[in-house]
Every structure is written in structure tokens, then in C-alpha cells.
Design a protein around this motif. Structure first.
Motif, PDB file in Angstrom:
ATOM      1  N   VAL A   2       0.781  -1.321   0.036  1.00 44.89           N
ATOM      2  CA  VAL A   2      -0.007  -0.074  -0.031  1.00 44.89           C
ATOM      3  C   VAL A   2       0.815   1.310   0.052  1.00 44.89           C
ATOM      4  O   VAL A   2       0.625   2.272  -0.663  1.00 44.89           O
ATOM      5  N   GLN A  11       2.245  10.001  -3.567  1.00 44.81           N
ATOM      6  CA  GLN A  11       2.631  10.866  -2.454  1.00 44.81           C
ATOM      7  C   GLN A  11       2.397  12.460  -2.805  1.00 44.81           C
ATOM      8  O   GLN A  11       2.663  13.372  -2.042  1.00 44.81           O
ATOM      9  N   TYR A  62       0.873   4.121  -3.141  1.00 43.17           N
ATOM     10  CA  TYR A  62       0.439   5.311  -2.798  1.00 43.17           C
ATOM     11  C   TYR A  62       0.964   6.414  -3.425  1.00 43.17           C
ATOM     12  O   TYR A  62       2.152   6.683  -3.397  1.00 43.17           O
TER      13      TYR A  62
END
Length: 156
Positions: A36, A42, A40
Motif C-alpha cells: 500500500v 505521495q 500510494y
């Protein structure tokens, strides 16, 4: 006795190791968190101001002028956003109160509203573009103006 002292009984000799289950759960949780975290994005999301859609933006209504032409009718100039709307209206008045002594007032109800003419602030005429909500709000501002300024009195 016919029992063998060193028999293989899985219930007795093979115990389930609780630490093995915890190790598998911890490793699978760690793998999930890492997956995860890598997936993701950022990059901070960019601010986009809300779009103002004309049909959703509420209109403003004010009474610029109002005259009562008889005991049950009148004319008014309503400012609807940047337009001037000339309306004629019929109304009924009746005594009302809030249920306590001393709160008596004359209530007004608009029974008929007619849009006579619509112009912009430069005086150019426009076709009637008002809808149900505009008529309802025009009725409310007229009633509020008449009741606030006590322009009519109902017979008791």
C-alpha cells in the motif's frame, strides 16, 4: 498390554505452534503495508476552486419600490440579481397571532402574481425568464415588505 509406548498419535506428539501463526500474520501484514505504501501517490493534490454554476448559485431578491393600488392589489419593482422585475399582485390580509396575547399582527397572502416587464440595469427589456422558485421568492419578499412596514390592517 498391547499399547506401544512410543506410538505416533498426532494429538499428543504434534502440537500446533502458536508462534508460527503469529509469524505468518505479521509477515503478511508487513507485506500488505509495504504494498500500500509503494502504491500510494505521495504527490500533494492540487487545489481547484469550486466552479460556480449559474443554475445552482442562489439569486438575490429585494424590493426596490412597492405601492398598493387598492385594498387587495398592488405593484412592485423587485431587483432580481441584476434585473429589475415589474410585478403586479393581488393579496388577501387576515388577522393572525403567534398564540400568545400581544402577538397579534396582520398576515398577508399573495393570491396572484403577474410579471409585467423585466429590464436590466441599462433599461434593455428581456423576455420572462423567471421560474417557480423566482415567483415563490418574489411572493415572500413582497409579503415580508408589506408586513414589516405594516402597509395593511385586517378587520378584526
Amino acid at each position: 498390554m498391547n499399547t506401544k509406548p512410543n506410538s505416533i498419535n498426532p494429538i499428543v506428539t504434534h502440537r500446533v505452534q502458536p508462534m508460527g501463526f503469529l509469524k505468518v500474520a505479521a509477515i503478511s501484514g508487513l507485506v500488505t503495508v509495504v504494498a500500500v505504501g509503494l502504491a500510494y501517490d505521495q504527490k500533494a493534490t492540487e487545489y481547484k476552486p469550486p466552479v460556480s454554476i449559474p443554475n445552482v448559485t442562489p439569486s438575490t431578491y429585494t424590493v426596490d419600490a412597492l405601492t398598493l393600488t387598492s385594498e387587495t392589489s398592488g405593484k412592485a419593482v423587485i431587483k432580481l440579481d441584476s434585473f429589475l422585475v415589474l410585478v403586479s399582485f393581488d393579496f388577501e390580509s387576515h388577522p393572525d397571532s403567534y398564540g400568545v396575547s400581544g402577538s397579534e399582527f396582520t398576515a398577508v397572502d399573495i393570491t396572484n402574481l403577474a410579471i409585467e416587464k423585466i429590464t436590466d440595469v441599462n433599461g434593455q427589456e428581456w423576455n420572462d425568464f423567471t421560474d417557480y422558485n423566482d415567483h415563490r421568492m418574489i411572493n415572500q419578499v413582497i409579503v415580508g415588505y408589506i408586513e414589516r412596514n405594516k402597509l395593511v390592517e385586517a378587520a378584526q
